[in-house]
Design a protein around this motif. Structure first.
Motif, short mmCIF file in Angstrom:
data_model
loop_
_atom_site.label_atom_id
_atom_site.label_comp_id
_atom_site.label_asym_id
_atom_site.label_seq_id
_atom_site.Cartn_x
_atom_site.Cartn_y
_atom_site.Cartn_z
N ARG A 166 -7.23 5.04 -7.49
CA ARG A 166 -7.36 5.51 -6.12
C ARG A 166 -7.11 7.02 -6.08
O ARG A 166 -6.49 7.58 -6.98
CB ARG A 166 -6.35 4.80 -5.19
N THR A 167 -7.58 7.65 -5.01
CA THR A 167 -7.31 9.08 -4.81
C THR A 167 -6.43 9.24 -3.59
O THR A 167 -6.84 8.93 -2.47
CB THR A 167 -8.61 9.87 -4.63
N LEU A 168 -5.21 9.68 -3.81
CA LEU A 168 -4.28 9.94 -2.73
C LEU A 168 -4.41 11.41 -2.35
O LEU A 168 -3.98 12.31 -3.07
CB LEU A 168 -2.86 9.62 -3.19
N ASP A 169 -5.05 11.66 -1.20
CA ASP A 169 -5.39 13.03 -0.83
C ASP A 169 -4.17 13.89 -0.53
O ASP A 169 -4.11 15.05 -0.93
CB ASP A 169 -6.32 13.02 0.40
N ARG A 170 -3.22 13.30 0.18
CA ARG A 170 -2.08 14.12 0.60
C ARG A 170 -0.91 13.25 0.99
O ARG A 170 -1.09 12.16 1.57
CB ARG A 170 -2.48 14.99 1.79
N ILE A 171 0.30 13.72 0.67
CA ILE A 171 1.53 13.11 1.16
C ILE A 171 2.32 14.20 1.88
O ILE A 171 2.54 15.29 1.32
CB ILE A 171 2.39 12.53 0.02
N ARG A 172 2.72 13.92 3.10
CA ARG A 172 3.56 14.86 3.84
C ARG A 172 4.90 14.20 4.12
O ARG A 172 4.98 13.02 4.48
CB ARG A 172 2.90 15.25 5.17
#
Length: 264
Positions: free
Chosen positions: A180-186
């Motif tokens: 999977r591609t995890l685009d961003r974690i904030r």
């Protein structure tokens, strides 16, 4: 390109998109199951009462038992009808229980599918960081009254962003493709509450909750941030942290290539 159709009388099947919120506390997840109360099952029962036939509903996200949604997006085809989209919204809410609410409906091109047309799903996870729980928030947060190092969590989250094999963050017997591609974690800190925001096109089952549990272990000082890279490379669920409780997780938003008019 998306096309929003504005018509009250038509002679072909109509593709309806709706934005739905629900309190997942008393649901056994999204997907319809015989004899079990699920979000999809309850919505389809409401539509059957309205249109006098079974209506299959597609959802953008398949939330687990106890997980909530601020904005679940659904699509479904209805037979020719003179009822307008506002009337469909009111009819659905009149037939739905109090823990589900439809807050917008629109008619879209027949090619649009809530699940397969989406390009990003955003999940929010809320951790209550106080020695006392707010009684009225307990169903919607994970109460974790132990100190967490927010900056360490932010540094470790970098190792999870991008394209990876997320086998370490899925149930043991889940045989789906695991890249999977995890685009961003904030990581956002509010008074008494820590928000973890995840953005990706798709996720593995329970993946977000396992990521949360793993990041919490780092924030507690159990692991160094660099261990996250090792956990990802291990592709072994037993090496990651615990699965966080479902009640803190919300399907927050779903994004599509082009938003229809009047959509939030």
């Amino acid at each position: 390109m998306w096309t929003v159709l504005d018509r009250t009388i038509c002679f072909v099947k109509r593709n309806i998109m709706a934005y739905v919120s629900y309190d997942g506390t008393d649901f056994h997840g999204w997907q319809a199951q015989e004899g079990i109360r699920t979000v999809q099952g309850v919505i389809e029962s409401a539509l059957q009462r309205i249109f006098k036939k079974h209506i299959n509903v597609q959802g953008a996200g398949r939330t687990d038992k106890g997980v909530h949604a601020r904005k679940q997006v659904i699509t479904f085809y209805i037979p020719p009808s003179s009822i307008d989209v506002e009337g469909i919204k009111h009819a659905m809410n009149a037939n739905l229980p109090e823990d589900i609410y439809v807050w917008q409906t629109m008619e879209v091109d027949e090619s649009i599918n809530a699940r397969f047309s989406a390009y990003k799903r955003i999940y929010h996870y809320y951790i209550w960081q106080d020695e006392d729980i707010d009684l009225f928030k307990r169903k919607y947060v994970w109460w974790f009254p132990h100190p967490l190092d927010i900056e360490v969590i932010r540094r470790s989250a970098i190792y999870l962003e991008g394209e990876h094999d997320f086998s370490s963050f899925r149930p043991m017997k889940d045989d789906k493709k695991t890249v999977r591609t995890l685009d961003r974690i904030r990581i956002i800190l509010y008074p008494h509450c820590l928000l973890m925001r995840f953005e990706a096109r798709s996720y593995l089952r329970s993946m977000v909750r396992t990521l949360v549990g793993t990041l919490v272990n780092v924030g507690r000082g159990i692991w160094e941030p660099e261990r996250l890279k090792w956990i990802v490379d291990a592709r072994d669920r037993s090496q990651a942290g615990p699965t966080a409780p479902p009640n803190g997780l919300f399907l927050y938003d779903v994004l599509y290539p082009k938003r229809p008019k009047n959509a939030d």
